[in-house]
Design an enzyme around this catalytic site. Sequence first.
Site, PDB file in Angstrom:
ATOM      1  N   ASP A  73      -4.861  -4.919   2.760  1.00 45.59           N
ATOM      2  CA  ASP A  73      -5.314  -4.067   1.318  1.00 45.59           C
ATOM      3  C   ASP A  73      -5.724  -2.865   1.980  1.00 45.59           C
ATOM      4  OD1 ASP A  73      -5.895  -3.451  -1.524  1.00 45.59           O
ATOM      5  OD2 ASP A  73      -5.995  -5.711  -1.562  1.00 45.59           O
ATOM      6  N   ASP A 103      -1.787   0.046   3.920  1.00 45.59           N
ATOM      7  CA  ASP A 103      -0.945   0.532   3.153  1.00 45.59           C
ATOM      8  C   ASP A 103       0.335   0.163   3.253  1.00 45.59           C
ATOM      9  OD1 ASP A 103       0.541   2.331   1.422  1.00 45.59           O
ATOM     10  OD2 ASP A 103      -0.136   4.171   2.308  1.00 45.59           O
ATOM     11  N   ASN A 133       2.221  -9.943  -1.501  1.00 45.33           N
ATOM     12  CA  ASN A 133       1.791  -9.743  -2.832  1.00 45.33           C
ATOM     13  C   ASN A 133       1.287  -8.609  -3.537  1.00 45.33           C
ATOM     14  OD1 ASN A 133      -0.081 -11.127  -4.960  1.00 45.33           O
ATOM     15  ND2 ASN A 133      -1.532  -9.718  -4.129  1.00 45.33           N
ATOM     16  N   TYR A 191       8.938  -0.354 -12.901  1.00 41.94           N
ATOM     17  CA  TYR A 191       8.303  -1.790 -12.633  1.00 41.94           C
ATOM     18  C   TYR A 191       9.461  -2.741 -12.621  1.00 41.94           C
ATOM     19  CZ  TYR A 191       5.352  -5.952 -12.621  1.00 41.94           C
ATOM     20  OH  TYR A 191       4.784  -7.335 -12.299  1.00 41.94           O
TER      21      TYR A 191
END
Length: 304
Positions: free
Chosen positions: A64, A87, A114, A179
């Site tokens: 993360d 990243d 994820n 999105y």
Amino acid sequence: MALALPDRETTDGQNGVRSDAHDEEGIMKRFDNRTVIVTGGARGMGASHARGFVVEGANVVIADILEQEGRTLAGELGEHAIFSRLDVTNDRDWAATVAAAEDAFGPVSVLINNAGIVRFGLLEETEPAVWHQVMDVNLTGLYLGIRAVASSMRKAGGGAIVNISSGAGFTATHGLSAYVASKWGVRGLTKTAALELGRDNIRVNSVHPGAIRTPILADHAPDAAAMAGAGVGLSAIPRIAEPEEITRMVLFVASDEASFSTGSEFIADGGLLLGPVPTSSSRSVASSPVRAARGSLANAIGRT
């Protein structure tokens, strides 16, 4: 705020799992000694997935950009978890994360792609920079991840990649053009990767959650939770899901229990894609012409 799987040395009646998995002798876990990378693993669904894999015997790399939260979670999970700053849009970060995983635990067996972001706005009002940001994280990041772990999985003798898409990958959502486009793209990427990697014993599938109680909505749209609540209120299961409910699906898809599934789509959306359940008033209105039609049919039958 995301609810986590049970902490160490506890049992949860709903989840039915103990988190002191590595302390139980003689019980085979689904991911014993396997190396798992979870992107976006510092909080929300990713943190839930990381906890779930540790419960099931895995060694987990929490990957993360949120260093403090990621390191804190790794500390909570103990010797079976490490943190790696990642990243997902940076291929050098990917190489470093895979190397860290191999150094700590061995070749990678599972990748949970994820990490994702959402940006709200009508298509004409969405700046190109915002569009590219969403695509870079939600789609290109997954491509870079698959590319980075493939050789490591071959060394492990195979593996499983689970791409977290969305129910938005099956439909349109007003004000979420970037999105939605990115999540439709995840479906195509998943299927192509599954076709190319299947002969290497690497399965690639996608999971499509509906509205989940995580920080991602609150971070970027103050009224997003209300929007999500209004939508799911009309679904077959009229509530927002907890992260653990998606984790249980992810664990299954990544496990040998799903050994003959690849290029497949696993939906966990409470029936949202089925369409809205009519309200009581609309059911009453809709039933009137149905009753009338039945009466006419009965009369016609009676006259024959």
